[in-house]
Design a protein around this motif. Structure first.
Motif, PDB file in Angstrom:
ATOM      1  N   PHE A 383      31.440  59.727  71.162  1.00  0.00           N
ATOM      2  CA  PHE A 383      31.145  58.645  71.915  1.00  0.00           C
ATOM      3  C   PHE A 383      30.203  57.888  70.932  1.00  0.00           C
ATOM      4  CE2 PHE A 383      30.848  61.956  75.674  1.00  0.00           C
ATOM      5  CZ  PHE A 383      32.108  61.500  75.923  1.00  0.00           C
ATOM      6  N   SER A 384      30.256  56.480  70.914  1.00  0.00           N
ATOM      7  CA  SER A 384      29.631  55.614  70.201  1.00  0.00           C
ATOM      8  C   SER A 384      28.749  54.677  71.218  1.00  0.00           C
ATOM      9  CB  SER A 384      30.388  54.681  69.114  1.00  0.00           C
ATOM     10  OG  SER A 384      31.535  54.146  69.918  1.00  0.00           O
ATOM     11  N   ASP A 385      27.736  53.910  70.555  1.00  0.00           N
ATOM     12  CA  ASP A 385      26.811  52.998  71.115  1.00  0.00           C
ATOM     13  C   ASP A 385      26.272  53.496  72.260  1.00  0.00           C
ATOM     14  OD1 ASP A 385      27.668  51.128  69.238  1.00  0.00           O
ATOM     15  OD2 ASP A 385      29.327  50.468  70.297  1.00  0.00           O
ATOM     16  N   LEU A 386      25.810  54.721  72.064  1.00  0.00           N
ATOM     17  CA  LEU A 386      24.843  55.319  73.331  1.00  0.00           C
ATOM     18  C   LEU A 386      23.641  54.794  73.276  1.00  0.00           C
ATOM     19  CD1 LEU A 386      26.573  58.881  73.435  1.00  0.00           C
ATOM     20  CD2 LEU A 386      27.110  57.120  75.041  1.00  0.00           C
ATOM     21  N   THR A 387      22.911  54.727  74.388  1.00  0.00           N
ATOM     22  CA  THR A 387      21.373  54.258  74.552  1.00  0.00           C
ATOM     23  C   THR A 387      20.640  55.402  74.703  1.00  0.00           C
ATOM     24  OG1 THR A 387      22.171  52.315  75.141  1.00  0.00           O
ATOM     25  CG2 THR A 387      19.899  52.460  75.357  1.00  0.00           C
ATOM     26  N   ASN A 388      19.726  55.448  73.629  1.00  0.00           N
ATOM     27  CA  ASN A 388      18.428  56.502  74.197  1.00  0.00           C
ATOM     28  C   ASN A 388      17.345  55.817  74.580  1.00  0.00           C
ATOM     29  OD1 ASN A 388      16.423  58.623  74.004  1.00  0.00           O
ATOM     30  ND2 ASN A 388      16.479  58.514  71.779  1.00  0.00           N
ATOM     31  N   LYS A 389      17.058  56.007  76.117  1.00  0.00           N
ATOM     32  CA  LYS A 389      16.167  55.442  76.709  1.00  0.00           C
ATOM     33  C   LYS A 389      14.613  55.808  76.305  1.00  0.00           C
ATOM     34  CE  LYS A 389      18.966  55.438  80.755  1.00  0.00           C
ATOM     35  NZ  LYS A 389      19.144  56.131  82.207  1.00  0.00           N
ATOM     36  N   GLU A 390      14.556  57.017  75.667  1.00  0.00           N
ATOM     37  CA  GLU A 390      13.235  57.306  75.280  1.00  0.00           C
ATOM     38  C   GLU A 390      12.920  56.797  73.799  1.00  0.00           C
ATOM     39  OE1 GLU A 390      12.617  61.562  75.541  1.00  0.00           O
ATOM     40  OE2 GLU A 390      13.459  61.761  77.472  1.00  0.00           O
ATOM     41  N   GLY A 391      13.875  56.049  73.201  1.00  0.00           N
ATOM     42  CA  GLY A 391      13.624  55.762  71.875  1.00  0.00           C
ATOM     43  C   GLY A 391      12.708  54.422  71.867  1.00  0.00           C
ATOM     44  N   LYS A 392      11.942  54.626  70.681  1.00  0.00           N
ATOM     45  CA  LYS A 392      10.827  53.438  70.559  1.00  0.00           C
ATOM     46  C   LYS A 392      11.223  52.527  69.368  1.00  0.00           C
ATOM     47  CE  LYS A 392       7.196  56.392  72.465  1.00  0.00           C
ATOM     48  NZ  LYS A 392       6.086  57.103  72.293  1.00  0.00           N
ATOM     49  N   LYS A 393      11.539  53.237  68.273  1.00  0.00           N
ATOM     50  CA  LYS A 393      12.111  52.264  67.094  1.00  0.00           C
ATOM     51  C   LYS A 393      13.541  51.764  67.061  1.00  0.00           C
ATOM     52  CE  LYS A 393       8.828  54.919  64.101  1.00  0.00           C
ATOM     53  NZ  LYS A 393       8.554  55.946  63.158  1.00  0.00           N
ATOM     54  N   PRO A 394      14.112  50.775  66.672  1.00  0.00           N
ATOM     55  CA  PRO A 394      15.238  50.383  66.668  1.00  0.00           C
ATOM     56  C   PRO A 394      16.458  51.350  66.199  1.00  0.00           C
ATOM     57  CG  PRO A 394      13.903  48.788  65.411  1.00  0.00           C
ATOM     58  CD  PRO A 394      13.106  50.009  65.710  1.00  0.00           C
ATOM     59  N   GLU A 395      16.141  52.178  65.248  1.00  0.00           N
ATOM     60  CA  GLU A 395      16.921  53.185  64.807  1.00  0.00           C
ATOM     61  C   GLU A 395      17.010  54.478  65.810  1.00  0.00           C
ATOM     62  OE1 GLU A 395      13.083  54.122  62.161  1.00  0.00           O
ATOM     63  OE2 GLU A 395      14.378  52.426  63.020  1.00  0.00           O
ATOM     64  N   GLU A 396      16.048  54.486  66.805  1.00  0.00           N
ATOM     65  CA  GLU A 396      16.198  55.675  67.392  1.00  0.00           C
ATOM     66  C   GLU A 396      16.897  55.242  68.970  1.00  0.00           C
ATOM     67  OE1 GLU A 396      12.145  56.567  68.401  1.00  0.00           O
ATOM     68  OE2 GLU A 396      11.821  57.626  66.539  1.00  0.00           O
ATOM     69  N   ARG A 397      17.032  53.843  69.118  1.00  0.00           N
ATOM     70  CA  ARG A 397      17.734  53.301  70.482  1.00  0.00           C
ATOM     71  C   ARG A 397      19.163  53.614  70.872  1.00  0.00           C
ATOM     72  NH1 ARG A 397      13.961  48.046  69.962  1.00  0.00           N
ATOM     73  NH2 ARG A 397      11.997  48.888  70.383  1.00  0.00           N
TER      74      ARG A 397
END
Length: 1065
Positions: A383-397
C-alpha cells in the motif's frame, strides 16, 4: 580444468523446448526456425538469450549464434566454446537415442570472413519447415561487429521475425528439482542476510539514534554477502545481488524494483526494504517493512496486508489463471477495505528463475497464463500513500507498506514460501519506550526483555532503592489475585459439580461360556489339576468335580515340600483381601460366595506300577500357572497402557528432500533397551524420528503442548523436548514427554589423566568443544526456524530462561528448573519436569523459616482431582526471585512454616467445595499475622494479656530453659551500657582493658548465680510490652489449621532460644 556440461539436463530441456515448439501453441505456431544470437554487453544483466543458454548449458556463451531447425541444430562459436559444446555434439546413439536433432558445430573466425558459416546457417533456416518465419528474442540487441554482420545477413534474406520471448519463458518457467534446490538455497541466503544483518543493523541504528543514509545502508548489505557467516554455507563466488537493495522511509516511497535507494537519512517510521540474491544464476526476492513505534492504525493496515498475502498463497495452485489470483485478492480488498483499492500496487508479483523478472508472467488483471506446478514467483503486495493521522512532521504524515516473498507453486493447496522470514507485527515492529520511562529505569536484564514479549511472562523487575516498596506492591497484587482466585475456583467447581466420576468395576473374566467348551483331557477325568492355556484357565478338582478358575481370579500360588508330601496352595482374590495396587478393588457381584484359598497335597512316594510320582502333577501345575499368570499380567499391563490413548491422525509424508532434518540424535525414552541414534525430520503435519534400526516414532504438530529447545549453554547435552497433549505409544509404553538430544563433549572425565593448565592437547580439545557447541547450536536453531516457517508459526519453540532458573528436587535428584514463557521445565535430567503455567491454581511455599537453608514449593492445579506437585530443597536465596517471577505471571502464591497434608486437603475441598469457600477458601494458607506493622504493634500487648497466661506450675517447669538464658542476656545488656559510657573517659592501654574485662566476667558470673536463685520467685511486671518468655517484646502469633481439615486449632508462643517453631517431619 575443463568445464563440464550436464548432458542429461541439456537433452531433457532441449526435448522440452522442441516439444513445446512442435505443439504449435501461441507464437510457436507460425515459426519455422528459432535463432538465438548472444553478443558481448557488460551492461545487460538479464536477457532471454543468455537465460536460454544458462538453462541449456549451465553457462553464458558470448559471441555465440544458435540456430534451431526442424531437423538439425547449428552452433557457431569460438574455438574454445566449440570444444566445450563437443560434449553434446558427439553423443553416442545419434538422434534417436536422445530424441533431439543432430548438432553441427561451426568455428567462428576472428577476422571478418564468417561468410561461409553464415551461408550454411541461412541454408539450414530456409530448409526448416517453410523457411520464411524465424523466432527471435526481439528485445535482445547486442552491440559489436560480429552481431551486426549476422543481423545484416538475416535482413538481406528477408526473413519475417516473430518474438517468441513469452512462449520460451513459459516453457522454462516450470522448474526441475535441481533448479528448485538452487532457488531454495538462494532464498535461504536472502533470508539469512535480511535477518542476521539488515534487521540487526536497523535495530542498532534505531537504538543508538544514528543518522544513516539509505544508500549507505544498501551498500553495507551488498558488502555483507561477501562474508561467509551470512551465506548459510554457500560459496561466496556463486552469490551475487539480483539488484541493489532498495531501502525507503520518511514519506518518499516508490514500490517498484527498478528504483534506487536515495541519499536521504533513514526515518524511524515505516522502513521498506527489498533485496534479492542470486545463487548460481537463479534468483530470489524478499520484501519487508520494519515499523518503529507503529500506531494502531498502521498495525491494522499491516495485518490486512498479511491477510491479502495469505489469500494470494491460497489461490496460487496448479492450473489457476494469473488474472484469477489477482481478482481474488482484489475482491477481498473491495469487501473489507474498499478505501485501499487505489493504494494497492498495480501488479502482485511475477515469475522468477534465471531472469529476475519475467515480464510475460506478471500477476495482474489481464494475464491469461495458467500456473504450473514447479513455477517460482516473487509475490509482492503493498500500500502506498497511506496517511498517518498521528504524524506531526511532513516525513511522518505519509507512509507505505510493502511485503514480498519467493514462493513455489504446488499441485494442490497453497503455494510454499521459500523465504522463511517472520513477518508478523511482533517480528517487524520495533517498540521504543518513552523518555520518562528511560530516565526512571536504569538497566534491564536480557532474559527479562525476552520474557517481556510474552503477555504471560511480562517480568518487570523494578529495583528501587527501597526494597520494601517493591514488596508492598507485590503484596497488593497478590491480594487482588487471591480474591480473583477464590471467585474463579468457586465458579469452576460449581460448574463441575454435576460431573460424577464413574468408578471402574473389576473386569469379569469368564473361562467358558458353555460346558461344551471344557477340554476332554485325561488329567481332568483322573481328577488332576489341568491348565488350559488357550482359555487361560486352571481346572481343579473341588469335591470330586472339575471346576474351572480363570487365571485372573488367582492372586498367588506357593509350593512347599514337607516330609513325604508336596503341598500346593492357591490363593484367590475375594472381597476383603488385601489387593495389589494394579488390581481392581470392586467386584461385579460382591454378595456372591468366594473361595479364598485351596490347598492340594500329593505324595512324593512312587506307587508300585506308576511311572511318575503323584506330586509331579502339582509341580507341573505350579510351573505352568506361573507362566500363564505372567503372560496374562503382561498383556493386561499393555492394555492398561493403551487405555485412554487418543487416536492420532496419520503423518502426511513430504517426499521433498529439502525437509528440515536433524541427524545423529538420541531419543528419550529409549525405543529399545539400548539407546540408538536416528534422524528427526519435519513433514507436512508432524515429525518423524527414524532410528538406525528402522524404528519410527511420529509426533504430530497438533498434539504438541510445549516444544522446548534447551541450548547447550552450561549443559552437556542439547535438547529438543516435546510435551504432548495426548500420550503416544512406542516401546510398548505410553509417553507424554519425548525428547531428542545429542551430547556435547565428554560427559565423563578421566580423573587419572595428568592435568596441566597449559597442556596443548587440553587447550585444543576445549577449542574443539567450543566449536562443536556453536555448530550444534546453529544446526538446531536453523532446524527450528525452518519448522516454524513450515508450520506458519503454529508451532513455536520455547527457550528456557537460564537467568531465572533455580535449583530444586521435583523427583529424587536436584536439578535446575527454568521458566519458559508458558511453563516451568527441566529437560536435561530424566524424567523431565514440565508444568504448564496456565493449569496452575496457586503456589504454596512450605518450611519458610529464617534458620532453614531450604524450603519446599507445592504446585496446586486448577483440576483439583490432579495430584499436587512438590519441588523440595529449593535454596532460600531463590525465594524472592521466584516470588517476583510468579507475581509477574499473575500467579497467586502463599507461604507457611509447616508442611501440610495435601492429599487430605484436596480430598476435603473436592468433597465439599461450598463449605471450603464459605470458610474463606484458599485464604487459610495466608499467615494470620500478616498485615501492616502498625496493626501488629497496637494489638501486641492485648494478645499477650489475653492469650499468654501460664499457671504457676507451667511457669516453674519452663524456668530452667528460659529464665537462665534471658537473665544472663539482660545482665550482658546492662554491662554493654556501662561500657558505652566508658568512651567518655580517657583512653586506656590494652593491659588495663583486659584486666577490666576479666573482672567484669567474674562479677557477671556471681550475679548469674544469684539471679538463678531469685528467678523462681520472679513474676512478670504489669503493664509492660515485654514478657519473661518474650523479653524483646516480639509479637506472639497464633497458627492454626481450619476445622474443615479435621484437626483442632493449635497455638504456639515464642520458642526458647535455639528451638524450632515447628517440629520437622
Amino acid at each position: 580444468m575443463a568445464l563440464s556440461l550436464d548432458r542429461e539436463a541439456y537433452y531433457r530441456r532441449l526435448r522440452r523446448l522442441y516439444g513445446s515448439w512442435q505443439k504449435g501453441e501461441e507464437e510457436y505456431g507460425g515459426v519455422d526456425a528459432i535463432v538465438v544470437a548472444v553478443g558481448v554487453d557488460e551492461e545487460i544483466v538479464y536477457a532471454k538469450s543468455t537465460a536460454l543458454q544458462t538453462w541449456l548449458f549451465g553457462y553464458e556463451l558470448t559471441d555465440t549464434i544458435m540456430v534451431f531447425c526442424e531437423e538439425k541444430i547449428l552452433f557457431m562459436a569460438s574455438k574454445k566454446k566449440v570444444e566445450f559444446l563437443k560434449q553434446v555434439a558427439h553423443a553416442k546413439g545419434g538422434e534417436s537415442a536422445n530424441g533431439v536433432p543432430a548438432i553441427t558445430l561451426l568455428v567462428r573466425e576472428k577476422n571478418e570472413s564468417n561468410k561461409a558459416n553464415f551461408e550454411k546457417m541461412i541454408e539450414a533456416l530456409k530448409a526448416s519447415k517453410g523457411g520464411k518465419r524465424i523466432g527471435v528474442f526481439s528485445k535482445d540487441k547486442f552491440p559489436g561487429d560480429f552481431m551486426k554482420s549476422w543481423n545484416d545477413c538475416l535482413s538481406k534474406e528477408g526473413f519475417e521475425k516473430v518474438d517468441i520471448s513469452a512462449v520460451v519463458a513459459y516453457t522454462m518457467a516450470a522448474k526441475e528439482d535441481g533448479e528448485l534446490n538452487l532457488m531454495r538455497k538462494a532464498a535461504a541466503i536472502t533470508s539469512e542476510v535480511f535477518t542476521k544483518f539488515f534487521k540487526e543493523r536497523v535495530m542498532e541504528i534505531v537504538d543508538a539514534d544514528e543518522k544513516v543514509r539509505h544508500s549507505k545502508l544498501a551498500e553495507s548489505v551488498e558488502k555483507a554477502i561477501e562474508e561467509k557467516k551470512y551465506l548459510a554455507g554457500a560459496d561466496p563466488s556463486a552469490v551475487e545481488m539480483c539488484y541493489p537493495p532498495i531501502i525507503q522511509s520518511g514519506g518518499n516511497y516508490n514500490l517498484k524494483f527498478s528504483v534506487v535507494s536515495d541519499k536521504n537519512h533513514m526515518h524511524f517510521g515505516a522502513i521498506t526494504c527489498a533485496m534479492g540474491i542470486r545463487y548460481k544464476s537463479y534468483c530470489s526476492n524478499l520484501v519487508r517493512t520494519l515499523m518503529v513505534d507503529p500506531p494502531q492504525e498502521m498495525q491494522d493496515h499491516y495485518a490486512f496486508l498479511l491477510q491479502l498475502q495469505d489469500e494470494m498463497l491460497k489461490e496460487m495452485r496448479h492450473g489457476t489463471k494469473l488474472c484469477d489470483v489477482y481478482g481474488a485478492v482484489m475482491d477481498v480488498v473491495k469487501k473489507q477495505k474498499p478505501e485501499l483499492l487505489s493504494k494497492i500496487t498495480k501488479n502482485l508479483g511475477f515469475a522468477m528463475g534465471i531472469e529476475f523478472r519475467e515480464g510475460s508472467l506478471v500477476i495482474n488483471s489481464k494475464n491469461q497464463h495458467r500456473l504450473k506446478k514447479g513455477m517460482v514467483f516473487s509475490i509482492n503486495v503493498g500500500f502506498s500513500d497511506l496517511t498517518n493521522k498521528e504524524g506531526k512532521k511532513p516525513e511522518e504524515r505519509t507512509y507505505a507498506m510493502f511485503i514480498g516473498d519467493t514462493v513455489l507453486v504446488d499441485e494442490e493447496g497453497p503455494a510454499t514460501v521459500l523465504t522463511a522470514v517472520k513477518k508478523k507485527v511482533k517480528n517487524v515492529g520495533i517498540f521504543l519506550k518513552n523518555e520518562d520511562e528511560e530516565e526512571e529505569e536504569e538497566e534491564k536484564d536480557e532474559a527479562e526483555d525476552l520474557l517481556g514479549r510474552s503477555s504471560r511472562a511480562a517480568l518487570l523487575t523494578e529495583r528501587t532503592r527501597n526494597e520494601l516498596t517493591a514488596e508492598e506492591k507485590r503484596r497488593a497484587h497478590q491480594k487482588e489475585l487471591a480474591a480473583q482466585l477464590n471467585e474463579e475456583a468457586r465458579r469452576r467447581l460449581t460448574e463441575q459439580k454435576g460431573e460424577q466420576q464413574i468408578q471402574k468395576a473389576r473386569k469379569s473374566n469368564i473361562s467358558y461360556k458353555n460346558p461344551a467348551l471344557m477340554p476332554k483331557e485325561p488329567h481332568i477325568r483322573e481328577m488332576k489339576i489341568y491348565i488350559d492355556k488357550k482359555y487361560e484357565t486352571v481346572i481343579m478338582p473341588v469335591f470330586g468335580i472339575a471346576t474351572p478358575f480363570h487365571i485372573a481370579t488367582i492372586k498367588n500360588i506357593s509350593m512347599s515340600v514337607e516330609g513325604d508330601y508336596t503341598y500346593l496352595r492357591i490363593n484367590f482374590y475375594c472381597p476383603g483381601s488385601a489387593l495389589g495396587r494394579n488390581e481392581g478393588n470392586i467386584f461385579p457381584n460382591p454378595e456372591a460366595t468366594f473361595v479364598k484359598e485351596i490347598t492340594y497335597r500329593a505324595s512324593n512316594m512312587k506307587t508300585p506300577g506308576e511311572q511318575t510320582v503323584p506330586a509331579l502333577n502339582l509341580q507341573n501345575a505350579f510351573r505352568i500357572i506361573k507362566e500363564v499368570q505372567k503372560r496374562y499380567k503382561t498383556r493386561e499391563a499393555e492394555e492398561k497402557e493403551k487405555e485412554g490413548i487418543v487416536k492420532q491422525d496419520s503423518l502426511v509424508i513430504n517426499l521433498n528432500r529439502s525437509n528440515p532434518k536433524l541427524k545423529d540424535l538420541y531419543i528419550r525414552p529409549n525405543i529399545a533397551q539400548k539407546r540408538m541414534q536416528g534422524s528427526l525430520e519435519a513433514h507436512v503435519n508432524g515429525f518423524r524420528f527414524t532410528s538406525v534400526r528402522g524404528d519410527k516414532v511420529d509426533i504430530l504438530y497438533n498434539n504438541i503442548k510445549h516444544a522446548v529447545f534447551q541450548p547447550c549453554d552450561g549443559e552437556m547435552i542439547i535438547v529438543l523436548h516435546f510435551h504432548l497433549k495426548n500420550a503416544i505409544m512406542f516401546g510398548k509404553k505410553r509417553h507424554t514427554d519425548v525428547q531428542f538430544y545429542t551430547e556435547v563433549g565428554e560427559i565423563t572425565t578421566d580423573l587419572g589423566k595428568h592435568q596441566h593448565m597449559h597442556d596443548r592437547d587440553d587447550l585444543y580439545a576445549e577449542q574443539m568443544e567450543r566449536e562443536m557447541r556453536h555448530k550444534l547450536k546453529t544446526a538446531f536453531k536453523n532446524f527450528i526456524e525452518k519448522v516454524e516457517a513450515l508450520t506458519k508459526e503454529e508451532l513455536e519453540f520455547e527457550v528456557p530462561f537460564r537467568e531465572l532458573g533455580f535449583n530444586g528436587a521435583p523427583y529424587r535428584s536436584t536439578c535446575l528448573l527454568q521458566p519458559t514463557s508458558s511453563a516451568l521445565v527441566n529437560c536435561t535430567e530424566w524424567p523431565p519436569f514440565v508444568v504448564t503455567l496456565d493449569e496452575v491454581e496457586l503456589i504454596h511455599f512450605e518450611r519458610v523459616q529464617f534458620h532453614l537453608k531450604n524450603f519446599d514449593m507445592v504446585i496446586v492445579y486448577k483440576d483439583y482431582s490432579k495430584k499436587v506437585t512438590m519441588i523440595n530443597a529449593i535454596p532460600v536465596a531463590s525465594l524472592d526471585p521466584i516470588k517476583e517471577w510468579l507475581n509477574s505471571c499473575d500467579l497467586k502464591y502463599t507461604e507457611g512454616v509447616q508442611s501440610l497434608n495435601w492429599t487430605k486437603i484436596m480430598k476435603t475441598i473436592v468433597d465439599d467445595p461450598e463449605g471450603f469457600f464459605e470458610q474463606g477458601g484458599w485464604s487459610f494458607l495466608e499467615p494470620e499475622g500478616e498485615g501492616s506493622d502498625a496493626e501488629v504493634g497496637e494489638s501486641e500487648s492485648e494478645m499477650e494479656d489475653e492469650t499468654f497466661n501460664p499457671s504457676e506450675e507451667d511457669y516453674e517447669e519452663e524456668e530452667e530453659d528460659s529464665d537462665e538464658d534471658y537473665s544472663s542476656e539482660a545482665e550482658e545488656s546492662e554491662y554493654s551500657k556501662e561500657s558505652l559510657g566508658s568512651e567518655e573517659e580517657s583512653g586506656k592501654d590494652w593491659d588495663e582493658l583486659e584486666e577490666e574485662a576479666r573482672k567484669a566476667d567474674r562479677e557477671s558470673q556471681y550475679e548469674e548465680e544469684e539471679e538463678h536463685g531469685r528467678s523462681r520467685k520472679r513474676k512478670a511486671p504489669a503493664g509492660r510490652g515485654a514478657h519473661p518468655r518474650n523479653p524483646g517484646g516480639v509479637p506472639l502469633f497464633f497458627w492454626g489449621v481450619p476445622s474443615f481439615l479435621g484437626g483442632p486449632p493449635f497455638f504456639f508462643g515464642v520458642p526458647p532460644r535455639g528451638a524450632s517453631l515447628f517440629r520437622s517431619r
